[in-house]
Design a protein around this motif. Structure first.
Motif, PDB file in Angstrom:
ATOM      1  N   ILE A   6       0.729  -1.274   0.048  1.00 29.55           N
ATOM      2  CA  ILE A   6      -0.045   0.139  -0.229  1.00 29.55           C
ATOM      3  C   ILE A   6       1.117   1.491   0.107  1.00 29.55           C
ATOM      4  CG2 ILE A   6      -2.128   1.249   1.201  1.00 29.55           C
ATOM      5  CD1 ILE A   6      -2.342  -1.523   2.429  1.00 29.55           C
ATOM      6  N   TYR A  62      -4.356  -9.929   2.235  1.00 26.47           N
ATOM      7  CA  TYR A  62      -5.807  -8.621   1.665  1.00 26.47           C
ATOM      8  C   TYR A  62      -6.752  -9.983   1.638  1.00 26.47           C
ATOM      9  CZ  TYR A  62      -9.474  -7.442  -1.072  1.00 26.47           C
ATOM     10  OH  TYR A  62     -10.724  -6.919  -1.157  1.00 26.47           O
ATOM     11  N   TYR A  67      -5.764  -2.752  12.952  1.00 21.34           N
ATOM     12  CA  TYR A  67      -4.673  -2.567  13.598  1.00 21.34           C
ATOM     13  C   TYR A  67      -4.010  -3.316  14.910  1.00 21.34           C
ATOM     14  CZ  TYR A  67      -6.498   1.394  10.447  1.00 21.34           C
ATOM     15  OH  TYR A  67      -6.987   1.684   9.164  1.00 21.34           O
ATOM     16  N   LEU A  82      -8.215  -7.307   5.878  1.00 23.77           N
ATOM     17  CA  LEU A  82      -6.532  -6.084   5.477  1.00 23.77           C
ATOM     18  C   LEU A  82      -6.084  -5.985   6.743  1.00 23.77           C
ATOM     19  CD1 LEU A  82      -4.500  -4.807   3.397  1.00 23.77           C
ATOM     20  CD2 LEU A  82      -5.999  -2.572   3.903  1.00 23.77           C
ATOM     21  N   PHE A 129      -1.829  -5.651   7.862  1.00 30.66           N
ATOM     22  CA  PHE A 129      -0.240  -5.277   7.629  1.00 30.66           C
ATOM     23  C   PHE A 129       1.138  -4.419   8.798  1.00 30.66           C
ATOM     24  CE2 PHE A 129      -2.891  -1.612   8.691  1.00 30.66           C
ATOM     25  CZ  PHE A 129      -2.211  -0.465   8.945  1.00 30.66           C
ATOM     26  N   ASP A 167       0.250   5.689   7.666  1.00 29.03           N
ATOM     27  CA  ASP A 167       0.047   4.215   7.785  1.00 29.03           C
ATOM     28  C   ASP A 167      -1.897   3.395   7.562  1.00 29.03           C
ATOM     29  OD1 ASP A 167       2.791   4.218   7.011  1.00 29.03           O
ATOM     30  OD2 ASP A 167       3.212   2.811   8.764  1.00 29.03           O
ATOM     31  N   ALA A 206      -4.686   2.955   4.643  1.00 32.54           N
ATOM     32  CA  ALA A 206      -4.471   1.829   4.727  1.00 32.54           C
ATOM     33  C   ALA A 206      -6.233   1.647   4.699  1.00 32.54           C
ATOM     34  CB  ALA A 206      -4.173   0.443   5.631  1.00 32.54           C
ATOM     35  N   TRP A 235      -7.243   2.534   1.293  1.00 30.82           N
ATOM     36  CA  TRP A 235      -6.768   1.244  -0.133  1.00 30.82           C
ATOM     37  C   TRP A 235      -7.975   0.265  -0.093  1.00 30.82           C
ATOM     38  CZ3 TRP A 235      -6.077  -3.473   0.449  1.00 30.82           C
ATOM     39  CH2 TRP A 235      -5.648  -4.015  -1.017  1.00 30.82           C
TER      40      TRP A 235
END
Length: 264
Positions: free
Chosen positions: A49, A60, A73, A98, A100, A120, A124, A127
């Protein structure tokens, strides 16, 4: 007088060292990366991303029809990839996800700070939102900071906070009561302020035996939630075992209630 001078100088040296090394003390950014291919997850993909001329790396998967995407998160320990069993459970139930690593954590290069984590987090969300699915947000521990911030500036259908802090600086004050953490701490994550602007329904989960972030953080934060759904307090629950103690059994009905309320 000489002893007092020594004590003052020593105290100043401790405060100065804490200021200089605070991000090394605050963030636990090291850990192994589990390849997606080594997990039981089927149907997810590696994604990169864009954010601030760099990228954050994650996994994802799209949801099944009628289910939302969970934007996760992570907490303050190692890589998001270590929690692959959660993601597999979500996908088995039809949810997309998602997840990350913030920049500076194992899967995403860069330096870590409050601002970089928030940048970030927003990148995210944007996105994921571009995929067009209903979205719910899940923040764990450190992730309660960026997840609450994102929920305060973006629109989702629900916010779940797992072992959250009232603010990072309040936790630091509890750990170092003799140090002026409020004056020197750079990354304070004022969740207690951001929560006031969260319009989504909120579920908070915490354990009474949490020695990392005391349960009083979750309890006091819930009092500030504008749109309360549930405060789930687990007797003897620790900072890391709420998933094993049935958190998904609380989360899934919460997401279903929230999706129904949102008309999805």
């Amino acid at each position: 007088m000489g002893l007092l001078i020594i004590l003052v100088l020593g105290y100043g040296a401790v405060v100065g060292a804490m200021y200089a090394m605070q991000r090394d003390l605050q963030y636990d950014t090291k850990g192994a990366i589990t390849p997606l291919a080594d997990t039981a997850i089927v149907g997810a993909a590696d994604v990169a991303i864009p954010v601030d001329g760099s990228v954050v790396n994650g996994w994802y998967a799209a949801p099944r029809s009628g289910k939302p995407l969970i934007l996760y998160y992570k907490g303050n320990s190692g890589s998001f990839t270590a929690e692959h069993k959660r993601y597999a459970t979500w996908m088995q139930a039809g949810y997309g996800f998602l997840a990350f690593d913030y920049r500076g954590f194992p899967a995403s290069r860069g330096s870590v700070s409050q601002q970089s984590i928030l940048d970030d987090a927003v990148a995210a969300f944007d996105w994921a939102a571009s995929k067009g699915f209903p979205m719910v947000i899940w923040g764990r521990s450190l992730g309660s900071g960026p997840s609450t911030y994102v929920a305060s500036v973006r629109d989702a259908d629900a916010l779940l906070l797992e072992t959250p802090f009232l603010s990072a600086v309040s936790v630091a004050g509890e750990r170092y009561p003799l140090l002026p953490v409020g004056l020197v701490m750079l990354d304070q994550f004022p969740v207690n302020q951001w929560i006031a602007d969260v319009a989504e329904p909120v579920l908070i989960a915490h354990g009474t035996a949490d020695t990392t972030i005391d349960v009083s953080n979750g309890q006091r934060l819930y009092e500030l939630v504008p749109r309360k759904d549930k405060l789930w307090i687990v007797p003897d629950g620790t900072h890391g075992d709420l998933w094993d103690r049935g958190l998904w059994g609380q989360a899934e009905p919460f997401f279903e209630r929230s999706e129904a309320a949102a008309g999805h």
